[in-house]
Scaffold this active site. Structure first.
Site, PDB file in Angstrom:
ATOM      1  N   LYS A 168      -8.317   6.698   6.981  1.00 52.61           N
ATOM      2  CA  LYS A 168      -8.834   5.793   8.006  1.00 52.61           C
ATOM      3  C   LYS A 168      -8.238   6.073   9.382  1.00 52.61           C
ATOM      4  CE  LYS A 168      -8.007   1.846   6.196  1.00 52.61           C
ATOM      5  NZ  LYS A 168      -7.293   0.843   6.902  1.00 52.61           N
ATOM      6  N   ARG A 203     -10.223  -8.356   5.688  1.00 48.46           N
ATOM      7  CA  ARG A 203      -9.887  -7.948   4.321  1.00 48.46           C
ATOM      8  C   ARG A 203     -10.338  -8.961   3.286  1.00 48.46           C
ATOM      9  NH1 ARG A 203      -3.995  -4.895   4.305  1.00 48.46           N
ATOM     10  NH2 ARG A 203      -4.622  -3.131   5.630  1.00 48.46           N
ATOM     11  N   ARG A 249       3.691  12.928  -0.632  1.00 45.27           N
ATOM     12  CA  ARG A 249       4.143  12.788   0.755  1.00 45.27           C
ATOM     13  C   ARG A 249       5.627  12.452   0.823  1.00 45.27           C
ATOM     14  NH1 ARG A 249       0.720   8.907   4.646  1.00 45.27           N
ATOM     15  NH2 ARG A 249       1.588   7.269   3.286  1.00 45.27           N
ATOM     16  N   ARG A 274       8.823   7.143   0.680  1.00 48.75           N
ATOM     17  CA  ARG A 274       8.727   5.699   0.873  1.00 48.75           C
ATOM     18  C   ARG A 274       8.364   5.025  -0.443  1.00 48.75           C
ATOM     19  NH1 ARG A 274       4.732   4.206   5.602  1.00 48.75           N
ATOM     20  NH2 ARG A 274       3.327   4.748   3.896  1.00 48.75           N
ATOM     21  N   ARG A 286      -1.099  -0.716  -5.294  1.00 50.75           N
ATOM     22  CA  ARG A 286      -1.739  -0.987  -4.000  1.00 50.75           C
ATOM     23  C   ARG A 286      -3.251  -0.737  -4.068  1.00 50.75           C
ATOM     24  NH1 ARG A 286       0.949   2.671   0.243  1.00 50.75           N
ATOM     25  NH2 ARG A 286      -0.338   1.528   1.746  1.00 50.75           N
TER      26      ARG A 286
END
Length: 252
Positions: free
Chosen positions: A44, A118, A152, A185, A196
């Site tokens: 996004k 949302r 990542r 992270r 998530r």
């Protein structure tokens, strides 16, 4: 055989360029309001940046709005921080109030909303104030996102980001510049990513259905941003062009 003069050839060569800038002009003349949706890791941010650069829309991200208010220690920012510190979602009322406040400063601009709405409640509140022209939905397979995010790694001091699949550090686990250890992270750990994504799907499916029923939802499916982007770009060009034609027809 019909020959064309040099001036005619130059004019035909410049036409695509003229058309592109004409569409940009129309987007400024006729305010265009869009929402971009997609799960975390769907691209996004990259797509939003390209839309802003290509079409001149103002980009308003709910995440940026929240961080700005928390950093400035505004009354709402302190309230938001209390939600986050307790591991709770920011209420519909609070986030809607923040977004609508910032949108007031963009009354004369075309804009792109990122991260809001949302929930259906948020979408309904937005609709009472603004007419949404289109909702861009990035449909990227969850397995692709999990692989992308789980690979990542970040250098905390500089914010440099590495990906073990397509942008690995020269020495595994270490930053290329400082040689310091890289971290992953918590949000990027496989188990967290899965949680998530499931949460996103549960929360936003009704919102997508809401916009689908209103006839403004456009879904773009793929695994690579660079392959999805040309379709988004073409769609936005046609969308603004169609809007101008309808407006002209209404005045005739």
């Amino acid at each position: 055989m019909k020959l064309h003069s040099n001036s005619q050839r130059k004019a035909s060569f410049k036409y695509p360029c003229f058309l592109f800038y004409f569409i940009l002009y129309i987007m400024v003349l006729r305010l265009f309001r869009a929402v971009i949706m997609g799960p975390p890791g769907s691209g996004k941010g990259t797509v939003s940046e390209r839309i802003v650069n290509s079409f001149g829309l103002k980009h308003l991200s709910s995440g940026d709005v929240l961080r700005t208010n928390i950093k400035a220690k505004t009354e709402v920012g302190l309230l938001v921080k209390s939600y986050i510190d307790q591991g709770q979602l920011v209420s519909d009322d609070v986030i809607t109030r923040l977004i609508l406040h910032d949108l007031k400063g963009l009354e004369q601009c075309s804009w792109l909303l990122d991260g809001f709405p949302r929930t259906v409640t948020q979408a309904e509140c937005l609709d009472t104030v603004y007419q949404i022209d289109t909702v861009l939905n990035l449909n990227v397979p969850f397995e692709t996102i999990k692989e992308r995010l789980s690979s990542r790694w970040i250098h905390l001091g500089s914010g440099r980001v590495y990906n073990t699949n397509f942008n690995p550090p020269k020495i595994p686990g270490l930053d290329d510049v400082t040689g310091e250890p890289l971290i992953q992270r918590n949000d990027d750990k496989p188990e967290t990513v899965t949680r998530r994504l499931k949460s996103y799907e549960t929360q936003t499916r009704p919102v997508l259905e809401y916009y689908r029923n209103k006839g403004v939802l456009e879904t773009f499916t793929g695994t690579e941003t660079n392959k999805i982007w040309p379709h988004i770009q073409t769609f936005l060009c046609s969308k603004t062009s169609d809007g101008d034609q309808k407006a002209a027809a209404g005045k005739a």
